[in-house]
Design a protein around this motif. Structure first.
Motif, short mmCIF file in Angstrom:
data_model
loop_
_atom_site.label_atom_id
_atom_site.label_comp_id
_atom_site.label_asym_id
_atom_site.label_seq_id
_atom_site.Cartn_x
_atom_site.Cartn_y
_atom_site.Cartn_z
N PHE A 165 -5.81 -2.01 -6.51
CA PHE A 165 -5.79 -3.39 -6.08
C PHE A 165 -6.35 -4.35 -7.12
O PHE A 165 -6.41 -5.56 -6.88
N THR A 221 -11.63 -8.97 -2.11
CA THR A 221 -11.57 -7.82 -3.02
C THR A 221 -12.94 -7.18 -3.22
O THR A 221 -13.05 -5.95 -3.35
N GLN A 281 -3.60 -6.67 -8.31
CA GLN A 281 -3.31 -7.65 -7.26
C GLN A 281 -4.34 -8.78 -7.28
O GLN A 281 -4.00 -9.96 -7.15
N GLY A 285 -6.82 -0.25 1.44
CA GLY A 285 -5.73 -1.19 1.70
C GLY A 285 -5.84 -1.80 3.09
O GLY A 285 -5.62 -2.99 3.28
N THR A 305 0.83 -1.21 0.00
CA THR A 305 0.00 0.00 0.00
C THR A 305 0.86 1.25 0.00
O THR A 305 0.57 2.22 -0.71
#
Length: 561
Positions: free
Chosen positions: A307, A491, A310, A435, A68
């Motif tokens: 994100f 997520t 990710q 985050g 982050t």
């Protein structure tokens, strides 16, 4: 009666471009070439790194909090410096400031590529962020000086196209660099340097803007208090819940410091001769609501899309290159909506309908994405991202346009940078908060999952008591699978939070009052405002009213004459 002899006036030569208020279409395009390339570098540096971050953090054995911070550090530096760059643009040469921000960006990028640890990388990303803050603010300000609000839509479409190319090209380029063994992730920082160098040359040759020569006073104290307030707030948001409890002495110190710095900043701005953020800007409803909407859009957009890479790589198992390709639907939506809405705004002069539609689409896109998990159908995911891209493309540039159309020409720099500042501030808060939400939820899911894997909980306790992103490369296969599933299922929650925040943007835009778009450039408006100011001062000295008639009251200055 005496007569006055008159002589024919010599023809006045046309002033050079640097002294004119309006530029031709060709001159605008030439000037935009260097600025758009500079913006391409700015967006590329963000997108190319975001897709490589999972590999970077894994190789350097970083944690989720450090993941982050690699993003937050750049956003923090660009956020804190944006209003300062904007104010400097009202006082100094815009061209020189853009070039300076590019040089700072190049130095920060080269040093970031040489980093040997996550902490060092974060430090150089701060320097990179200072340059990015200048580019983000100054390009918008220079466009406002050259192009009238009514005509800016057609050129904003070019800016949207550059954003789209950088956004889609960045992840693809970052993925290729990471997947190429003889290059590696360090080239994600080096790759923007040649583009920045070319932008410097183009700007020197093509950008010609008037430079106002006047005595200046830089509000250093206000800049220091602003930076302190933003930094304290964002460091607290990032560290609370992990390094210390939300309800703790550290929280009280960070929040107390942020409040004190904010109060000191407001007091300083009220007294400063040249305030960094003129508080008078917030007296206008359109400006205030546009800033609120920009901050909400920043929270949702930056905080969630950071994100996305990710999720695609860790949870779904895609390579960095494949993850970049999967973002094309969102970028396609952004390109289409920003270009089409810009052209329609120029043609019809109406902008609020596009802002309202855009923020509603942002809300809808995030609402749809809130249901994703580790098994979501990729066709559905791409369609949700397309809706989100449509909304972002209609919202971002048009919020800046609404503000630039409203404020005085002398405040264009400060107002434009204020919108960019609060959008970046929202993005920085979004990255930090989301985050933390993601980290906490992933940790909870992993802990629950460990109880269902025989012997896994005992192994985790023996290894330090926790399992996370830093353990992905070395963990046994069952625990690696657990980590991937946990990231995928967590997520959706950050997208849900983004949808809730997007409601604020929709409400703010609904209450904005639409003002007809001006047809004068920023340079023309500033010249007119100076002329009006001189006329008012002259009339006051000579005792004239607004219509130029004598009032019989002569000011002391007029009497002295």
């Amino acid at each position: 009666m005496s007569t006055v002899q008159t002589t024919p006036e010599a023809p006045v030569a046309q002033a050079p471009v640097e002294q004119q208020g309006r530029m031709s279409h060709r001159q605008v395009l030439e000037a935009l070439s260097g600025m758009l390339l500079a913006m391409f570098v700015a967006f590329l540096s963000s997108t190319v790194v975001s897709n490589a971050l999972p590999t970077i953090i894994t190789e350097l054995r970083g944690t989720q909090n450090q993941y982050t911070w690699v993003v937050t550090s750049t956003l923090l530096a660009s956020t804190a410096s944006t209003p300062i760059w904007g104010k400097l643009a009202d006082l100094f040469s815009k061209k020189l400031l853009i070039q300076l921000s590019i040089v700072i960006f190049i130095v920060g990028s080269m040093l970031a590529g040489l980093a040997q640890s996550v902490d060092t990388l974060i430090a150089w990303r701060v320097l990179q962020g200072l340059g990015l803050g200048g580019l983000q603010a100054l390009v918008q300000i220079a466009m406002a000086a050259m192009i009238s609000p009514r005509e800016r839509g057609r050129y904003s479409g070019l800016l949207g196209a550059v954003m789209a190319v950088a956004t889609v090209g960045g992840p693809l380029l970052g993925g290729l660099l990471v997947d190429t063994s003889w290059l590696g992730w360090r080239w994600c920082f080096y790759v923007g340097v040649p583009f920045a160098a070319v932008a410097l040359v183009l700007l020197q040759r093509t950008l010609h803007l008037p430079v106002t020569k006047r005595d200046v006073t830089i509000d250093y104290l206000g800049a220091a208090f602003l930076t302190a307030a933003v930094s304290a707030l964002l460091i607290w948001v990032t560290l609370a819940g992990s390094s210390f409890d939300w309800a703790s002495v550290e929280t009280a110190l960070f929040l107390g410091g942020a409040v004190l710095a904010t109060v000191a900043f407001l007091v300083t701005e009220m007294r400063a001769a040249e305030p960094i953020v003129p508080l008078r800007l917030f007296r206008d409803r359109t400006t205030t609501l546009a800033i609120v909407a920009s901050m909400a859009v920043g929270v949702a957009m930056f905080g969630s899309t950071v994100f996305l890479g990710q999720y695609l790589q860790i949870s779904r198992g895609f390579s960095p290159t494949e993850a970049g390709l999967l973002t094309i639907p969102m970028v396609g939506g952004l390109l289409i909506s920003s270009t089409v809405s810009g052209l329609l705004i120029t043609r019809f002069g109406r902008w609020k309908i596009f802002l309202t539609t855009g923020t509603v689409l942002v809300l809808g896109g995030f609402a749809l994405l809130s249901g994703v998990d580790h098994e979501t159908n990729m066709v559905l995911l791409c369609s949700f991202l397309f809706v989100l891209g449509l909304g972002i493309g209609m919202s971002m540039q048009n919020l800046v346009l609404a503000v630039q159309n409203t404020v005085a020409a002398t405040d264009l720099g400060a107002a434009s940078s204020a919108v960019a500042f609060f959008r970046s501030l929202g993005g920085t808060i979004g990255v930090s908060v989301l985050g933390a939400v993601l980290s906490n939820h992933v940790g909870s899911l992993i802990r629950d999952g460990l109880t269902r894997i025989p012997g896994a909980a005992e192994a985790a306790a023996a290894g330090g008591g926790s399992v996370g992103l830093a353990d992905l490369a070395d963990a046994p296969a069952p625990i690696q699978d657990l980590i991937r599933v946990s990231y995928g299922d967590a997520t959706g929650r950050i997208f849900l939070v983004s949808a809730i925040v997007s409601v604020i943007a929709v409400l703010a835009v609904v209450f904005i009052r639409e003002v007809a778009l001006r047809t004068e450039t920023g340079n023309e408006r500033e010249a007119a405002e100076r002329s009006d100011a001189v006329r008012i001062d002259t009339d006051a000295i000579e005792g004239r009213d607004a219509d130029g008639e004598r009032t019989g009251e002569v000011s002391p200055a007029g009497a002295a004459r």
